[in-house]
Scaffold this motif. Structure first.
Motif, short mmCIF file in Angstrom:
data_model
loop_
_atom_site.label_atom_id
_atom_site.label_comp_id
_atom_site.label_asym_id
_atom_site.label_seq_id
_atom_site.Cartn_x
_atom_site.Cartn_y
_atom_site.Cartn_z
N TRP A 206 0.88 -1.15 -0.06
CA TRP A 206 -0.11 0.04 0.01
C TRP A 206 0.93 1.20 -0.06
CZ3 TRP A 206 -0.75 4.15 3.25
CH2 TRP A 206 -2.26 4.78 3.11
N CYS A 207 1.96 1.34 0.85
CA CYS A 207 2.75 2.48 1.04
C CYS A 207 3.74 2.43 -0.60
CB CYS A 207 3.85 2.19 2.03
SG CYS A 207 3.16 2.37 3.72
N ARG A 210 1.63 4.45 -2.89
CA ARG A 210 1.50 5.70 -2.77
C ARG A 210 2.65 6.55 -2.69
NH1 ARG A 210 -2.36 2.82 -1.61
NH2 ARG A 210 -4.58 3.52 -1.58
N GLU A 234 -2.31 9.66 10.14
CA GLU A 234 -3.27 9.66 9.18
C GLU A 234 -2.92 8.82 7.98
OE1 GLU A 234 -2.89 13.73 7.40
OE2 GLU A 234 -3.59 14.74 9.23
N ASP A 235 -1.56 8.34 7.67
CA ASP A 235 -1.45 7.38 6.69
C ASP A 235 -1.99 5.82 7.12
OD1 ASP A 235 -0.21 9.16 4.95
OD2 ASP A 235 1.86 8.58 5.56
N THR A 236 -1.82 5.59 8.31
CA THR A 236 -2.08 4.37 8.85
C THR A 236 -3.68 4.54 8.99
OG1 THR A 236 -0.16 4.58 10.08
CG2 THR A 236 -1.86 2.46 10.61
N VAL A 237 -4.38 5.44 9.39
CA VAL A 237 -5.80 5.41 9.40
C VAL A 237 -6.45 5.27 7.86
CG1 VAL A 237 -7.61 7.01 9.81
CG2 VAL A 237 -5.96 6.73 11.61
N GLU A 238 -5.66 5.86 7.00
CA GLU A 238 -6.05 5.61 5.69
C GLU A 238 -6.00 4.38 5.23
OE1 GLU A 238 -5.24 7.32 1.22
OE2 GLU A 238 -4.18 8.53 2.98
N PHE A 239 -5.00 3.63 5.63
CA PHE A 239 -4.56 2.21 5.23
C PHE A 239 -5.98 1.35 5.73
CE2 PHE A 239 -3.06 -1.68 6.92
CZ PHE A 239 -2.87 -2.40 5.85
N ARG A 241 -8.75 2.23 6.39
CA ARG A 241 -9.91 2.45 5.50
C ARG A 241 -10.02 1.20 4.39
NH1 ARG A 241 -9.08 8.05 6.48
NH2 ARG A 241 -10.47 8.80 8.10
N ASP A 242 -8.69 1.30 3.78
CA ASP A 242 -8.70 0.36 2.73
C ASP A 242 -8.69 -1.15 3.21
OD1 ASP A 242 -8.50 2.68 0.83
OD2 ASP A 242 -6.48 2.28 0.39
#
Length: 275
Positions: A206-207, A210, A234-239, A241-242
């Motif tokens: 995922w990283c 992006r 923020e990045d981990t929270v977005e991850f 969600r996916d």
């Protein structure tokens, strides 16, 4: 102890990370209570699965000696898959051995009946009889741990399939975009994304997509990812969600396949991170 309590059952739970040994005592199958339970890391540094067999036997012997109990029966719950006749663990995607013999060595060690059950099926049966699924005739117990599996109660009966290997829901396809490799050799399987072993792999992929840099020495585990999301990164929270989309596909598969009244979620990745 046997004279005082009637029945003594020794048990072991064999996971890809830990092995647990326990003793249950009581006067019938409905009032058994656990009187001792011990946990060790699974032996992973040997050349042969017989080392795990020896570890299980030693742990059961130790808890029986601790309680001064001779078992009337031995019960084993284990990550699968199981071989024909439930004789051994065969080609587990999360264990380092192609074969871990169980039934014959355990019968020879304890001179009593040995019952072997897939661990998710054992979890489903417990929840149906004594837990959150009590009174529910159609339910699924989903375990999210080192791997992902499920046990199914249908019409009040445990669904085991051939040789006890039904419910390997972690090896259903939930993604063709990243097409991540699963320990079983397949791609896009739920276990490759959401399990304790798969989540770090998914996060790294995922990283990369992006353009987020990850240092070579950075330790990434399901535990650290959950902690970072909980802290609001923020990045981990977005991850996550996916990841929730992936989990939604897996849960939808369970609903379509088994039409349960209830899905009970267990396993340490889930129970230690309920939020």
């Amino acid at each position: 102890m046997k004279d005082e309590t009637g029945i003594c059952i020794a048990a072991a739970d064999i996971g890809a990370t830990h092995v647990r040994g326990a003793v249950f005592v009581g006067r019938s199958g409905v009032d058994m209570r656990c009187v001792v339970c011990r946990k060790e890391a699974l032996c992973r540094d040997g050349s042969d699965g017989v080392l795990v067999t020896a570890q299980v036997i030693r742990m059961i012997q130790a808890v029986c000696e601790e309680t001064e109990c001779l078992p009337d029966a031995v019960g084993i719950s284990t990550a699968g898959p199981l071989s024909a006749g439930k004789e051994s663990i065969r080609m587990s995607p999360n264990m380092p051995y192609p074969d871990i013999p169980l039934r014959k060595p355990l019968e020879a060690a304890f001179y009593c009946p040995v019952t072997i059950l897939n661990d998710a099926s054992a979890g489903a049966y417990y929840e149906y009889r004594n837990g959150a699924g009590e009174g529910c005739l159609n339910m699924v117990y989903l375990t999210i741990s080192t791997g992902i599996g499920c046990g199914v109660i249908s019409g009040g009966r445990l669904m085991e399939g051939a040789d006890g290997n039904a419910g390997e829901i972690g090896h259903t396809c939930v993604d063709t975009d990243y097409a991540l490799s699963c320990g079983c050799g397949g791609t896009g399987h739920w276990e490759a994304y959401s399990s304790g072993s798969g989540m770090p792999q998914f996060f790294r992929a995922w990283c990369r997509r992006r353009g987020h840099a990850i240092s070579a020495g950075e330790t990434i585990t399901a535990e650290t990812l959950c902690a970072e999301a909980r802290a609001g990164d923020e990045d981990t929270v977005e991850f996550f969600r996916d990841l929730a989309v992936i989990n939604g596909r897996g849960l939808s598969t369970i609903i379509a396949a088994y039409a349960p009244e209830k899905i009970i979620v267990g396993g340490p990745v889930a129970t230690e991170n309920p939020d």
